[in-house]
Design an enzyme around this catalytic site. Structure first.
Site, PDB file in Angstrom:
ATOM      1  N   THR B 279       0.859  -1.174   0.000  1.00 35.00           N
ATOM      2  CA  THR B 279       0.000   0.000   0.000  1.00 35.00           C
ATOM      3  C   THR B 279       0.903   1.233   0.000  1.00 35.00           C
ATOM      4  OG1 THR B 279      -1.729  -1.176   1.185  1.00 35.00           O
ATOM      5  CG2 THR B 279      -1.878   1.199   1.181  1.00 35.00           C
ATOM      6  N   PHE B 281       1.421   5.303   0.485  1.00 37.73           N
ATOM      7  CA  PHE B 281       0.889   6.411   1.278  1.00 37.73           C
ATOM      8  C   PHE B 281       1.545   7.713   0.848  1.00 37.73           C
ATOM      9  CE2 PHE B 281       0.545   2.542   3.637  1.00 37.73           C
ATOM     10  CZ  PHE B 281      -0.710   2.606   4.213  1.00 37.73           C
TER      11      PHE B 281
END
Lengths: 377, 377
Positions: B279, B281
């Site tokens: 993921t 960010f």
């Protein structure tokens, strides 16, 4: 210093000469096209164009002009290539066929992402007007696979505003599988409070829903502070839980379809905040077909990671007066230094200018796939 | 029919003349630049360019050439404009300032999306090396707001592969708020099985997790068919539930950080399938600053929905040898017939060519915002 009117007059005179030379050059390049047709040679010869640019750069008198000269002649060669494609009447429809409608009947099998009561199932029921048999699938890829192996005739997938996956994942899958978009459908998210038959809203102690649904109903929940909010999986799975756990003090926030599918009682209708949350879905098929009225085309193509690659491909849209409605780049998996572009544009696959633009892009991109043609919503 | 070598010789001769005229035209347009500088006139005069194109189209001898002539002279005027921008040394750095580092200390407040134990909290802890105080926020917009109203100094948001929102939502918010991307961070999703202290994996009857996490651990769960899978909210909220419900037969699939934050016992480490789920960010700030080594720039601009609008804007990147790494269009909210483009490209805000490209785009787009500059991962 010369005065502006005087300089502009000189520029106008130069432009007149440039125009004349350019038109003569276009005439000659159509002669080249004729020759190439006769000898069965390809229009696009990147090696020759590269050499030509190098020679022209070497000819500039003022060094600062070299880049501009490259840009100018890249454009001129492109314009000449496009005229050649047009003159040779080379088109490509990529084997797509127009149909009057996509019929569905009791024997039609439709794979959809999610479970009974999900917004995707609702999209399927609405799009196919209740015809056909739905098959619930756990992942986007299973929906794709089911079309490939003949388990289903059509597939339905969410592509925007979904909380369970991103549009981009699905576009990567579309690039990979031989499935095509044949339609779009939009569902307005409508959250309702559901309990067991006989439940009473004043006695509800716990409410289950997807975290985003709880947020989207925050105004309602603030007015009922005594109800504990519990985050669950999808809204449909929370509705199912209410039925399974058989507790009158529990409720779920879910769609009309989900509450009805699990035989729950509607405790309060439309409890979401003011905003209109809409989810967009695509309908896919493994056949290269489109509705004859379809006026939107989705394609994807791969380009090398080089300044200018996208710019030159876009020129084929410009020339054909094609309006883009979406563009998105994604790094290609396993291929360093290249990008896959997803582009949507207005028009019909049956239109000659569009077929010419697609032919040209196919010649000059590393890969081109038509993802489908449909009526956008 | 003429032979290919002969036609090409003629084309070469025309190109020599075109080149000569073009260089002379460039010289004249620099005279125009001087004049405009002296009289403080703008370089870009869309009305005059439109008129000029109309006149040139009227002058073509062969009707089929009209579109190509428009394209050619649009390009020529663009090249001349770019030379003028360069000659006038007009730059725009949009008020951004380079810094050596973004220090964080005990007094630094960092807003992040999600709750304690979420992957976003983990990203915050890793990026700021445990410095600063985290503030959990329920929505992306609350994180944006907290920077605006001074409640936080930095914000951390997931932008890719997140199951709780899409990248595009965040980019819309970035276009709207005066916050800027100052960094990127990537967390490799690592799912673990957590139970109460004293729990035993062979006695676990139910496992809670986010639906995607359950899917990502399907291989492990298939080997433990006696464990019932229950979909919950975020992985962190499932870990919290295990602690709250205090039942030794219950477990959660969650990150290391989540299990530790809630004082749970690690029953089995790294139970996810082979795939590496990462993921991404972003770290945001409300100050226009960037690390001096930053080599990626994100911008967004609004263009009218007109064939060619994007094409002409892209030319400013091409000319300056700027490599795009991402492009994405989004319909603009409340503005029909225009689109907002999000573009990432390589380079430094401190570079003259980049400042010139940004200046040119600002002149010709309806709106331009620098979203930030950072070191990409």
């Amino acid at each position: 210093m010369k005065d502006l009117t005087e300089i502009r007059k000189e520029i106008d005179e130069i432009d007149r000469k440039l125009l004349e030379l350019f038109e003569y050059r276009m005439k000659l390049s159509l002669n080249v096209a004729e020759y190439k047709k006769k000898e069965d040679l390809p229009v696009y010869d990147p090696e020759r164009e590269k050499e030509k640019l190098k020679k022209l750069r070497d000819m500039v008198k003022i060094h600062e002009n070299a880049d501009a000269v490259s840009d100018l002649f890249t454009q001129i060669m492109l314009l000449s290539r496009r005229a050649q494609y047009n003159a040779l009447m080379v088109f490509d429809d990529f084997g797509f066929e127009a149909v009057e409608n996509f019929g569905a009947n009791i024997a039609t099998k439709i794979a959809y992402y999610g479970e009974i009561g999900s917004y995707t199932e609702q999209a399927m029921l609405e799009y196919f007007k209740g015809q056909g048999t739905g098959i619930a699938m756990k992942t986007f890829e299973e929906v794709m696979m089911s079309l490939k192996n003949g388990q289903a005739d059509y597939g339905v997938l969410p592509i925007e505003n979904s909380s369970t996956g991103t549009l981009s994942d699905i576009f990567d899958l579309l690039a990979e599988y031989d499935n095509y978009i044949i339609g779009e459908h939009v569902v307005t998210v409508d959250h309702n409070l559901w309990g067991l038959p006989g439940a009473d809203i004043s006695k509800v102690k716990r409410v289950y829903s997807h975290p985003q649904a709880l947020l989207q109903c925050s105004d309602f929940l603030k007015k009922h502070p005594y109800i504990e909010q519990i985050e669950g999986g999808s809204t449909a799975s929370c509705a199912r839980r209410i039925l399974q756990e058989n507790d009158l003090s529990q409720a779920a926030i879910a769609s009309k379809r989900a509450g009805e599918a699990y035989g729950l009682e509607l405790l309060q209708t439309s409890i979401h905040n003011e905003e209109h949350n809409r989810t967009r879905f695509i309908i896919i098929s493994n056949k290269r077909r489109y509705l004859s009225q379809a006026n939107r085309i989705s394609i994807c193509f791969v380009l090398p990671h080089r300044s200018g690659a996208l710019y030159h491909i876009l020129s084929h849209f410009i020339h054909n007066n094609v309006n883009l409605t979406r563009i998105e780049s994604r790094p290609t998996k396993g291929k360093a230094f290249s990008y896959r572009f997803f582009v949507d544009f207005e028009g019909s696959l049956n239109n000659a200018q569009i077929k010419n633009a697609l032919y040209s892009i196919k010649q000059e991109a590393l890969e081109l796939k038509i993802l489908g043609s449909y009526i956008p919503i």
